[in-house]
Design an enzyme around this catalytic site. Structure first.
Site, PDB file in Angstrom:
ATOM      1  N   LYS A  55      35.575 -59.318 -80.995  1.00 26.04           N
ATOM      2  CA  LYS A  55      34.621 -60.324 -81.509  1.00 26.04           C
ATOM      3  C   LYS A  55      35.099 -60.887 -82.865  1.00 26.04           C
ATOM      4  O   LYS A  55      36.290 -61.033 -83.073  1.00 26.04           O
ATOM      5  CB  LYS A  55      33.227 -59.707 -81.620  1.00 26.04           C
ATOM      6  CG  LYS A  55      32.798 -58.988 -80.342  1.00 26.04           C
ATOM      7  CD  LYS A  55      31.354 -58.600 -80.357  1.00 26.04           C
ATOM      8  CE  LYS A  55      31.029 -57.774 -79.128  1.00 26.04           C
ATOM      9  NZ  LYS A  55      29.634 -57.503 -78.956  1.00 26.04           N
TER      10      LYS A  55
ATOM     11  N   GLU B 173      27.182 -56.902 -68.007  1.00 20.50           N
ATOM     12  CA  GLU B 173      26.833 -56.539 -69.378  1.00 20.50           C
ATOM     13  C   GLU B 173      25.349 -56.801 -69.614  1.00 20.50           C
ATOM     14  O   GLU B 173      24.963 -57.919 -70.013  1.00 20.50           O
ATOM     15  CB  GLU B 173      27.655 -57.376 -70.357  1.00 20.50           C
ATOM     16  CG  GLU B 173      29.139 -57.129 -70.282  1.00 20.50           C
ATOM     17  CD  GLU B 173      29.787 -57.280 -71.647  1.00 20.50           C
ATOM     18  OE1 GLU B 173      30.420 -56.338 -72.105  1.00 20.50           O
ATOM     19  OE2 GLU B 173      29.615 -58.338 -72.272  1.00 20.50           O
TER      20      GLU B 173
ATOM     21  N   GLY C 280      25.769 -53.760 -78.063  1.00 21.17           N
ATOM     22  CA  GLY C 280      25.688 -53.503 -79.502  1.00 21.17           C
ATOM     23  C   GLY C 280      24.424 -52.781 -79.938  1.00 21.17           C
ATOM     24  O   GLY C 280      24.130 -52.721 -81.137  1.00 21.17           O
TER      25      GLY C 280
ATOM     26  N   ASN D 198      36.879 -55.957 -76.731  1.00 18.88           N
ATOM     27  CA  ASN D 198      36.482 -57.264 -77.267  1.00 18.88           C
ATOM     28  C   ASN D 198      36.170 -57.091 -78.747  1.00 18.88           C
ATOM     29  O   ASN D 198      35.153 -56.504 -79.106  1.00 18.88           O
ATOM     30  CB  ASN D 198      35.235 -57.757 -76.497  1.00 18.88           C
ATOM     31  CG  ASN D 198      34.658 -59.031 -77.087  1.00 18.88           C
ATOM     32  OD1 ASN D 198      35.300 -59.704 -77.904  1.00 18.88           O
ATOM     33  ND2 ASN D 198      33.438 -59.379 -76.681  1.00 18.88           N
TER      34      ASN D 198
ATOM     35  N   SER E 248      27.431 -50.804 -75.028  1.00 16.31           N
ATOM     36  CA  SER E 248      27.361 -49.508 -75.720  1.00 16.31           C
ATOM     37  C   SER E 248      28.151 -48.402 -75.013  1.00 16.31           C
ATOM     38  O   SER E 248      27.712 -47.256 -74.973  1.00 16.31           O
ATOM     39  CB  SER E 248      25.901 -49.096 -75.942  1.00 16.31           C
ATOM     40  OG  SER E 248      25.273 -50.030 -76.799  1.00 16.31           O
TER      41      SER E 248
ATOM     42  N   GLU F  63      26.774 -63.333 -75.855  1.00 15.12           N
ATOM     43  CA  GLU F  63      26.715 -63.910 -77.212  1.00 15.12           C
ATOM     44  C   GLU F  63      27.039 -65.399 -77.171  1.00 15.12           C
ATOM     45  O   GLU F  63      26.480 -66.184 -77.936  1.00 15.12           O
ATOM     46  CB  GLU F  63      27.665 -63.137 -78.153  1.00 15.12           C
ATOM     47  CG  GLU F  63      27.086 -61.772 -78.499  1.00 15.12           C
ATOM     48  CD  GLU F  63      28.099 -60.715 -78.891  1.00 15.12           C
ATOM     49  OE1 GLU F  63      29.264 -61.046 -79.175  1.00 15.12           O
ATOM     50  OE2 GLU F  63      27.716 -59.529 -78.901  1.00 15.12           O
TER      51      GLU F  63
HETATM   52  C1  PEP Z   1      30.394 -56.567 -75.645  1.00 13.41           C
HETATM   53  O1  PEP Z   1      30.119 -57.286 -76.590  1.00 13.41           O
HETATM   54  O2  PEP Z   1      30.981 -57.034 -74.666  1.00 13.41           O
HETATM   55  C2  PEP Z   1      30.001 -55.163 -75.699  1.00 13.41           C
HETATM   56  C3  PEP Z   1      29.957 -54.503 -74.582  1.00 13.41           C
HETATM   57  O3  PEP Z   1      29.660 -54.677 -76.933  1.00 13.41           O
HETATM   58  P1  PEP Z   1      29.306 -53.144 -77.292  1.00 13.41           P
HETATM   59  O4  PEP Z   1      30.314 -52.262 -76.597  1.00 13.41           O
HETATM   60  O5  PEP Z   1      29.382 -53.062 -78.760  1.00 13.41           O
HETATM   61  O6  PEP Z   1      27.925 -52.900 -76.765  1.00 13.41           O
END
Ligand code: PEP
Length: 252
Positions: free
Chosen positions: A11, A166, A172, A9, A212, A96
């Site tokens: 973003k 998630e 993040g 993703n 992460s 988000e």
């Molecule tokens: C996400 O935004 O779906 C995500 C998992 O971000 P990150 O891997 O940066 O934590």
């Protein structure tokens, strides 16, 4: 055997050139058939992504869409617009979108319905906040979110669905859920699907972990029995890191 899935993703990152450079590198990787890789660039780069990945098994996914087909919704994109450029999958319910753009359960449910009713595949995200977890309410919160997602789904719609756990506190932040924490939730989700539908259906649904995920933790997280892959934000912006995460699911 369940489908293994890795989704990047991107973003609101990567301009046109950065997107195309990354896609060109990804288009050359050899992924085994049993591993489905998907990438989700920004709206303006979706069409060129589809073209660049034309001869690759990697699939292009939208990060969002509106629940209406068309109309006076300034700044929004409909499933029809996505489908006519050959984008047939969409991420819905990302934290988000829930937190920054105030998407509530009703909006998320409508988006899921619109996508499913129009033959799109859907990656549906859910996850608890740090406060929920600290209060030991994470299982309760996940069950509530799941209930919104799965109530009134029809059995034959599940083949269009990928779930993504998630935890908000892991997105993040550099702090991932431990493999044990993630497995606990994935197992719970599968058990709830088995109760609401049946065990063989529950056993067939891909449930991804996101938060992460990095090359140094993905193999251990993916080794858990109910974790079928990952939804990756930050690390998917680096070809080397994303490719290394793709390779780590192969060891499962
Ligand atoms: C996400 O935004 O779906 C995500 C998992 O971000 P990150 O891997 O940066 O934590």
């Amino acid at each position: 055997m369940r489908q293994k899935v890795i989704i990047g993703n991107w973003k609101m990152n990567n301009d046109k050139k950065e997107t195309e450079d990354l896609l060109l590198k990804l288009s050359k990787i050899n992924c085994k058939k049993e591993i489905k890789v998907k990438v989700s660039p920004s709206y303006v780069n979706l069409e060129s992504a589809v073209k660049i990945l034309e001869n690759s098994p990697i699939e292009v996914v939208a990060q969002n869409m509106h629940y209406e087909e068309q109309g006076a919704y300034t700044g929004e994109i409909s499933y029809k617009m996505l489908k006519c450029i050959n984008v047939n999958s969409v991420i819905i319910g990302h934290s988000e979108r829930r937190m920054i753009f105030s998407e509530n359960d009703d909006i998320i449910k409508r988006k899921i319905n619109t996508a499913l009713n129009n033959e799109m595949d859907v990656i549906i995200c859910f996850g608890e906040s740090l406060e929920d977890r600290n209060k030991k309410k994470h299982i309760e919160i996940i069950s509530k979110q799941l209930d919104v997602i799965i109530s009134d789904l029809k059995i034959n719609q599940w083949k269009q669905i990928i779930l993504a756990y998630e935890p908000i506190w892991a997105i993040g932040t550099g702090v991932n859920a431990t493999p044990k924490q993630a497995q606990e939730i994935h197992k719970h989700v599968r058990a709830e699907i088995a109760i609401a539908f049946n065990k063989s259906l529950a056993d067939s649904v891909p449930i991804l972990y996101g938060g992460s995920l990095k090359p140094n933790n993905s193999e251990e997280i993916f080794s858990k029995p109910d974790i079928d892959g990952g939804l990756i934000g930050g690390a998917s912006l680096s070809f080397e890191d994303f490719n290394s995460i793709i390779k780590s699911i192969d060891k499962k």
